[in-house]
Design a protein around this motif. Structure first.
Motif, short mmCIF file in Angstrom:
data_model
loop_
_atom_site.label_atom_id
_atom_site.label_comp_id
_atom_site.label_asym_id
_atom_site.label_seq_id
_atom_site.Cartn_x
_atom_site.Cartn_y
_atom_site.Cartn_z
N ASP A 308 32.73 43.16 23.56
CA ASP A 308 32.34 43.86 24.79
C ASP A 308 33.58 44.20 25.61
O ASP A 308 33.73 45.32 26.11
CB ASP A 308 31.39 42.99 25.63
N PHE A 309 34.45 43.21 25.77
CA PHE A 309 35.67 43.43 26.56
C PHE A 309 36.59 44.42 25.87
O PHE A 309 37.19 45.29 26.52
CB PHE A 309 36.38 42.10 26.79
N LYS A 310 36.70 44.31 24.55
CA LYS A 310 37.53 45.24 23.79
C LYS A 310 37.07 46.68 24.02
O LYS A 310 37.88 47.60 24.19
CB LYS A 310 37.47 44.91 22.30
N HIS A 311 35.76 46.88 24.05
CA HIS A 311 35.20 48.21 24.31
C HIS A 311 35.65 48.72 25.68
O HIS A 311 36.00 49.90 25.83
CB HIS A 311 33.67 48.16 24.23
N SER A 312 35.64 47.84 26.68
CA SER A 312 36.06 48.24 28.02
C SER A 312 37.53 48.63 28.05
O SER A 312 37.91 49.64 28.65
CB SER A 312 35.80 47.11 29.02
N VAL A 313 38.38 47.82 27.40
CA VAL A 313 39.81 48.13 27.36
C VAL A 313 40.06 49.45 26.64
O VAL A 313 40.81 50.32 27.11
CB VAL A 313 40.60 46.99 26.69
N ASP A 314 39.41 49.62 25.50
CA ASP A 314 39.60 50.84 24.71
C ASP A 314 39.13 52.07 25.49
O ASP A 314 39.75 53.15 25.41
CB ASP A 314 38.84 50.73 23.38
N THR A 315 38.04 51.93 26.23
CA THR A 315 37.54 53.05 27.03
C THR A 315 38.53 53.38 28.15
O THR A 315 38.83 54.57 28.40
CB THR A 315 36.17 52.73 27.63
N VAL A 324 46.32 50.05 35.06
CA VAL A 324 45.17 49.25 34.67
C VAL A 324 45.50 47.80 34.99
O VAL A 324 46.52 47.28 34.52
CB VAL A 324 44.84 49.37 33.17
N THR A 325 44.69 47.16 35.80
CA THR A 325 44.88 45.75 36.09
C THR A 325 43.81 44.95 35.35
O THR A 325 42.62 45.23 35.49
CB THR A 325 44.81 45.45 37.59
N ILE A 326 44.26 43.98 34.58
CA ILE A 326 43.35 43.10 33.83
C ILE A 326 43.24 41.78 34.59
O ILE A 326 44.20 41.02 34.69
CB ILE A 326 43.87 42.84 32.40
N HIS A 327 42.06 41.55 35.13
CA HIS A 327 41.80 40.31 35.86
C HIS A 327 41.12 39.30 34.94
O HIS A 327 40.28 39.66 34.11
CB HIS A 327 40.87 40.58 37.05
N THR A 328 41.48 38.05 35.13
CA THR A 328 40.74 36.96 34.49
C THR A 328 39.70 36.48 35.48
O THR A 328 40.03 36.22 36.65
CB THR A 328 41.68 35.80 34.11
N LEU A 329 38.46 36.37 35.05
CA LEU A 329 37.40 35.96 35.96
C LEU A 329 37.75 34.64 36.62
O LEU A 329 38.19 33.69 35.98
CB LEU A 329 36.06 35.83 35.22
N CYS A 330 37.56 34.61 37.92
CA CYS A 330 37.89 33.42 38.71
C CYS A 330 36.65 32.99 39.49
O CYS A 330 35.98 33.82 40.11
CB CYS A 330 39.04 33.77 39.67
N LEU A 331 36.35 31.70 39.44
CA LEU A 331 35.23 31.17 40.21
C LEU A 331 35.70 30.93 41.64
O LEU A 331 36.40 29.98 41.92
CB LEU A 331 34.73 29.85 39.61
N LYS A 332 35.31 31.83 42.53
CA LYS A 332 35.77 31.73 43.90
C LYS A 332 34.67 31.23 44.82
O LYS A 332 33.51 31.61 44.69
CB LYS A 332 36.25 33.11 44.39
N LYS A 333 35.06 30.37 45.74
CA LYS A 333 34.12 29.87 46.74
C LYS A 333 33.56 31.05 47.53
O LYS A 333 34.30 31.92 47.98
CB LYS A 333 34.83 28.90 47.68
N GLY A 334 32.25 31.09 47.67
CA GLY A 334 31.62 32.18 48.40
C GLY A 334 30.98 33.21 47.50
O GLY A 334 30.26 34.09 47.98
N SER A 335 31.22 33.12 46.18
CA SER A 335 30.61 34.06 45.26
C SER A 335 29.30 33.49 44.72
O SER A 335 29.13 32.27 44.63
CB SER A 335 31.54 34.36 44.09
N MET A 352 40.83 37.77 24.79
CA MET A 352 40.65 39.02 25.54
C MET A 352 41.96 39.42 26.24
O MET A 352 42.37 40.59 26.18
CB MET A 352 39.55 38.85 26.59
N ILE A 353 42.58 38.47 26.90
CA ILE A 353 43.83 38.75 27.62
C ILE A 353 44.92 39.19 26.65
O ILE A 353 45.66 40.15 26.91
CB ILE A 353 44.28 37.51 28.42
N ASP A 354 45.02 38.51 25.53
CA ASP A 354 46.03 38.89 24.52
C ASP A 354 45.77 40.29 23.99
O ASP A 354 46.70 41.09 23.81
CB ASP A 354 46.03 37.89 23.36
N TYR A 355 44.51 40.61 23.73
CA TYR A 355 44.18 41.94 23.21
C TYR A 355 44.54 43.02 24.23
O TYR A 355 45.12 44.06 23.87
CB TYR A 355 42.70 42.06 22.86
N SER A 356 44.19 42.80 25.49
CA SER A 356 44.47 43.81 26.51
C SER A 356 45.97 44.06 26.61
O SER A 356 46.40 45.22 26.75
CB SER A 356 43.90 43.39 27.86
N HIS A 357 46.77 43.01 26.54
CA HIS A 357 48.23 43.18 26.62
C HIS A 357 48.73 44.02 25.45
O HIS A 357 49.48 44.99 25.64
CB HIS A 357 48.91 41.81 26.61
#
Length: 457
Positions: A308-315, A324-335, A352-357
């Motif tokens: 799924d993520f690969k599809h997003s990067v490729d698109t 393009v900024t690749i964020h790693t999902l972060c569990l933030k207080k308030g979400s 996922m992070i390695d593939y995007s790079h």
């Protein structure tokens, strides 16, 4: 449970413990002593003892304290690695800005990263690439400044979001907020000597009704000097030709069109009211106006697989945005996501992070800024990639903290950088919109005091 020999280093050691899944359930104690240049640290984990000896040459009490803290953190990291038989890609580094640390270490920082802080060679290489990409942008000039205005409103609230933003349809004080913001902008513009960039962030700034958006843009003024000027257009459901023309008329040079994912199922799960095709359509519309376009994706979104993520990067790559900024999902207080999940597992996120790079590098992008956050999946990072000549100056300045940052709006944080004293003073406006509106005169006065009234004169 964590027991420490010195309470002043407890927060630092707890940060290291937090890197390791399950470590907060272990019985951990730390003891330290140092004689001359020799630092001895002992970490006991569930009865198993780990001892480490480090040597450092220092000449001042401040350096002594710095080494004491560094070796305490390193001992905790090494002990947990040995006990749990794992290691972290960023080693014992827990800070937000590893690239800033590389600049502080100077030439040869790679040895410090890999041999002292035990950062992986792959992550060290990314930092090296970023330092190279920032050449010609990274500039130490005490007169340099960036201008920020915050619009804390969105059409809907995404499940991962912890920003102080409100659904605009439910928001009170909308016009009052814009009145206060425009007033603060007028008082803050003289605080910058040499303007490097302008950035309007959110929330989703273009979710404002067009007359109010134009009031904010008018308060900042038309950009006739070609200064980098970015607006977070954000979601496609807020973008149309009229909005894009308004931005163009005021001299905006760059916008953000942020899909986060190109998978419709995930978009629906996140609470977004648009499709992946909507993003593509609005991206192409924005291209017609000649904007540089930034795009964000998130690795580790709920229920997304590597494919799924690969599809997003490729698109994203096929559209060829400027950044393009690749964020790693972060569990933030308030979400909303934080309320239902205590910790994110690594899963396929590292892959996922390695593939995007690799994918972005192969298509001519280079990493040019990076930052980390607490509670990120896999203790990884967020990395911005740019095409040649398209790096966002604001992102470099704000991440490396090398320019004055005059920030306006609720929850906006201004930073006054003192080069000689190597000190950064911060001023944060109230998070709550109502409180911000009510205290606007005090906010203006306190910010002017921090920067110095008439600074530009």
């Amino acid at each position: 449970m964590l027991t420490v020999c010195a309470e002043n280093i407890r927060p630092d050691l707890q940060e290291v413990v937090n890197l390791f899944e399950g470590a907060d359930e272990l019985d951990i104690s730390h003891a330290a002593e140092y004689k001359g240049k020799i630092f001895l640290n002992t970490v006991t984990i569930d009865g198993a003892k780990y001892e480490y000896k480090d040597v450092a040459d220092y000449s001042t009490p401040l350096e002594e304290k710095r080494y004491f803290k560094r070796f305490a953190k390193l001992s905790m990291y090494r002990a947990l690695c040995d006990h749990l038989r794992v290691s972290m890609p960023w080693g014992a580094l827990t800070g937000i800005r590893p690239v800033k640390l590389a600049y502080q270490q100077g030439e040869g920082f790679e040895k410090f990263f890999e041999e002292t802080m035990l950062v992986s060679r792959e992550k060290t290489e990314i930092v090296k690439q970023i330092v190279e990409a920032q050449k010609g942008i990274y500039e130490l000039d005490p007169d340099n400044g960036d201008f920020f205005a915050g619009i804390p409103f969105c059409p809907t609230r995404c499940s991962y979001c912890s920003f102080v933003s409100s659904e605009i349809s439910k928001t009170k004080y909308l016009e009052e907020y814009v009145d206060a913001l425009v007033k603060e902008i007028a008082a803050s513009k003289p605080l910058i000597r040499k303007l490097r960039s302008i950035y309007i962030g959110g929330g989703t700034p273009v979710s404002l009704p067009k007359p109010l958006l134009m009031r904010v843009l008018g308060g900042i003024g038309k950009n006739t000097d070609g200064v980098e000027y970015t607006v977070e257009a954000g979601r496609p459901d807020c973008i149309d030709a009229e909005v894009l023309q308004i931005l163009k008329d005021y001299g905006v040079t760059r916008i953000c069109v942020n899909p986060q994912t190109f998978n419709d199922k995930t978009l629906n799960l996140l609470g977004r009211k648009h499709t992946a095709q909507d993003v593509i359509d609005k991206f192409k519309l924005a291209e017609e106006f000649g904007f540089d376009i930034n795009m964000d994706l998130i690795a580790g979104l709920p229920e997304e697989s590597f494919n799924d993520f690969k599809h997003s990067v490729d698109t994203a790559v096929s559209l060829r945005p400027a950044n393009v900024t690749i964020h790693t999902l972060c569990l933030k207080k308030g979400s909303k996501l934080k309320e239902s999940t205590s910790r994110l597992s690594v899963g396929e996120v590292a892959e996922m992070i390695d593939y995007s790079h690799d994918a972005l590098m192969s298509y001519g992008y280079s990493p040019y800024y990076l930052y980390r956050q607490k509670y990120m999946a896999g203790n990884l990072e967020n990395t911005g990639y740019t095409l040649p000549g398209k790096a966002c100056v604001y992102n470099v300045d704000i991440m490396e903290e090398i320019a004055q940052n005059v920030a306006c709006g609720a929850n906006a944080v201004s930073k006054h950088v003192s080069y000689g004293e190597k000190h950064i003073e911060r001023y944060g406006a109230p998070k709550d919109v109502k409180t911000y509106v009510e205290k606007i005169d005090t906010i203006i006065a306190e910010k002017q005091k921090m920067f110095g009234r008439g600074m530009a004169e």
